[in-house]
Design a protein around this motif. Sequence first.
Motif, PDB file in Angstrom:
ATOM      1  N   MET A 111       0.813  -1.187   0.000  1.00 62.37           N
ATOM      2  CA  MET A 111       0.000   0.000   0.000  1.00 62.37           C
ATOM      3  C   MET A 111       0.865   1.264   0.000  1.00 62.37           C
ATOM      4  SD  MET A 111      -3.193   0.744   0.048  1.00 62.37           S
ATOM      5  CE  MET A 111      -4.322   2.012   0.405  1.00 62.37           C
ATOM      6  N   ALA A 112       1.970   1.205   0.763  1.00 64.88           N
ATOM      7  CA  ALA A 112       2.859   2.358   0.795  1.00 64.88           C
ATOM      8  C   ALA A 112       3.475   2.583  -0.569  1.00 64.88           C
ATOM      9  CB  ALA A 112       3.937   2.170   1.853  1.00 64.88           C
ATOM     10  N   ASN A 113       3.726   1.493  -1.275  1.00 57.70           N
ATOM     11  CA  ASN A 113       4.309   1.586  -2.613  1.00 57.70           C
ATOM     12  C   ASN A 113       3.364   2.323  -3.564  1.00 57.70           C
ATOM     13  OD1 ASN A 113       6.245   1.238  -4.553  1.00 57.70           O
ATOM     14  ND2 ASN A 113       5.625  -0.838  -5.081  1.00 57.70           N
ATOM     15  N   LYS A 114       2.066   2.042  -3.450  1.00 61.26           N
ATOM     16  CA  LYS A 114       1.086   2.727  -4.290  1.00 61.26           C
ATOM     17  C   LYS A 114       1.039   4.215  -3.953  1.00 61.26           C
ATOM     18  CE  LYS A 114      -3.751   2.655  -5.798  1.00 61.26           C
ATOM     19  NZ  LYS A 114      -3.595   3.886  -6.461  1.00 61.26           N
ATOM     20  N   GLY A 115       1.127   4.530  -2.675  1.00 61.31           N
ATOM     21  CA  GLY A 115       1.125   5.927  -2.256  1.00 61.31           C
ATOM     22  C   GLY A 115       2.325   6.669  -2.810  1.00 61.31           C
ATOM     23  N   LEU A 116       3.487   6.024  -2.797  1.00 62.95           N
ATOM     24  CA  LEU A 116       4.693   6.640  -3.356  1.00 62.95           C
ATOM     25  C   LEU A 116       4.572   6.802  -4.866  1.00 62.95           C
ATOM     26  CD1 LEU A 116       7.561   4.913  -1.336  1.00 62.95           C
ATOM     27  CD2 LEU A 116       6.747   7.256  -1.133  1.00 62.95           C
ATOM     28  N   LYS A 117       3.965   5.798  -5.513  1.00 58.58           N
ATOM     29  CA  LYS A 117       3.771   5.879  -6.971  1.00 58.58           C
ATOM     30  C   LYS A 117       2.829   7.034  -7.316  1.00 58.58           C
ATOM     31  CE  LYS A 117       2.475   3.120 -10.935  1.00 58.58           C
ATOM     32  NZ  LYS A 117       1.978   1.836 -11.435  1.00 58.58           N
ATOM     33  N   ASP A 118       1.755   7.180  -6.545  1.00 61.31           N
ATOM     34  CA  ASP A 118       0.813   8.281  -6.772  1.00 61.31           C
ATOM     35  C   ASP A 118       1.491   9.625  -6.546  1.00 61.31           C
ATOM     36  OD1 ASP A 118      -1.193   6.479  -7.376  1.00 61.31           O
ATOM     37  OD2 ASP A 118      -2.177   6.620  -5.405  1.00 61.31           O
ATOM     38  N   LEU A 119       2.280   9.711  -5.473  1.00 58.27           N
ATOM     39  CA  LEU A 119       2.994  10.947  -5.175  1.00 58.27           C
ATOM     40  C   LEU A 119       3.972  11.281  -6.297  1.00 58.27           C
ATOM     41  CD1 LEU A 119       3.616  13.257  -3.252  1.00 58.27           C
ATOM     42  CD2 LEU A 119       5.275  11.760  -2.103  1.00 58.27           C
ATOM     43  N   LYS A 120       4.665  10.246  -6.780  1.00 65.54           N
ATOM     44  CA  LYS A 120       5.610  10.458  -7.888  1.00 65.54           C
ATOM     45  C   LYS A 120       4.881  10.996  -9.114  1.00 65.54           C
ATOM     46  CE  LYS A 120       8.796   8.095 -10.958  1.00 65.54           C
ATOM     47  NZ  LYS A 120       9.237   6.829 -11.495  1.00 65.54           N
ATOM     48  N   GLN A 121       3.725  10.419  -9.421  1.00 64.19           N
ATOM     49  CA  GLN A 121       2.955  10.876 -10.569  1.00 64.19           C
ATOM     50  C   GLN A 121       2.483  12.328 -10.385  1.00 64.19           C
ATOM     51  OE1 GLN A 121      -0.079   7.863 -10.910  1.00 64.19           O
ATOM     52  NE2 GLN A 121       1.150   6.593 -12.292  1.00 64.19           N
ATOM     53  N   GLN A 122       2.083  12.666  -9.166  1.00 66.61           N
ATOM     54  CA  GLN A 122       1.644  14.031  -8.893  1.00 66.61           C
ATOM     55  C   GLN A 122       2.804  15.012  -9.057  1.00 66.61           C
ATOM     56  OE1 GLN A 122      -0.090  13.938  -4.994  1.00 66.61           O
ATOM     57  NE2 GLN A 122      -2.019  13.045  -5.698  1.00 66.61           N
ATOM     58  N   VAL A 123       3.970  14.624  -8.529  1.00 64.22           N
ATOM     59  CA  VAL A 123       5.145  15.489  -8.642  1.00 64.22           C
ATOM     60  C   VAL A 123       5.546  15.653 -10.100  1.00 64.22           C
ATOM     61  CG1 VAL A 123       7.619  15.657  -8.122  1.00 64.22           C
ATOM     62  CG2 VAL A 123       5.997  15.041  -6.320  1.00 64.22           C
ATOM     63  N   GLU A 124       5.540  14.554 -10.853  1.00 65.00           N
ATOM     64  CA  GLU A 124       5.886  14.631 -12.272  1.00 65.00           C
ATOM     65  C   GLU A 124       4.882  15.482 -13.028  1.00 65.00           C
ATOM     66  OE1 GLU A 124       6.123  10.508 -13.372  1.00 65.00           O
ATOM     67  OE2 GLU A 124       8.235  10.350 -12.791  1.00 65.00           O
ATOM     68  N   GLY A 125       3.607  15.341 -12.701  1.00 70.43           N
ATOM     69  CA  GLY A 125       2.579  16.146 -13.352  1.00 70.43           C
ATOM     70  C   GLY A 125       2.747  17.619 -13.035  1.00 70.43           C
ATOM     71  N   ALA A 126       3.041  17.927 -11.785  1.00 75.19           N
ATOM     72  CA  ALA A 126       3.253  19.318 -11.392  1.00 75.19           C
ATOM     73  C   ALA A 126       4.493  19.884 -12.072  1.00 75.19           C
ATOM     74  CB  ALA A 126       3.389  19.419  -9.875  1.00 75.19           C
ATOM     75  N   ALA A 127       5.529  19.072 -12.165  1.00 75.24           N
ATOM     76  CA  ALA A 127       6.756  19.521 -12.838  1.00 75.24           C
ATOM     77  C   ALA A 127       6.486  19.778 -14.310  1.00 75.24           C
ATOM     78  CB  ALA A 127       7.860  18.487 -12.663  1.00 75.24           C
TER      79      ALA A 127
END
Length: 71
Positions: free
Chosen positions: A1-17
Amino acid sequence: MANKGLKDLKQQVEGAAQDAVTAAGAAAQQVVDQATEAGQKAMDQVAKSTQETIDKSANQASESFSGFGKK
């Protein structure tokens, strides 16, 4: 579950970038467009001023030349 949260966060950061890069690119293009427009206006003014100077000089030369035979 933590892995999914990190993946979502990564996607959000990449999208914001990516959004930031897109916005910066658009802003840079706007600056270039404005500079180009300002440069064109300046060149138009130089051309107009130069033409006016040429016209005045030609008129003065013509008036001076036409006065030579009248004295």
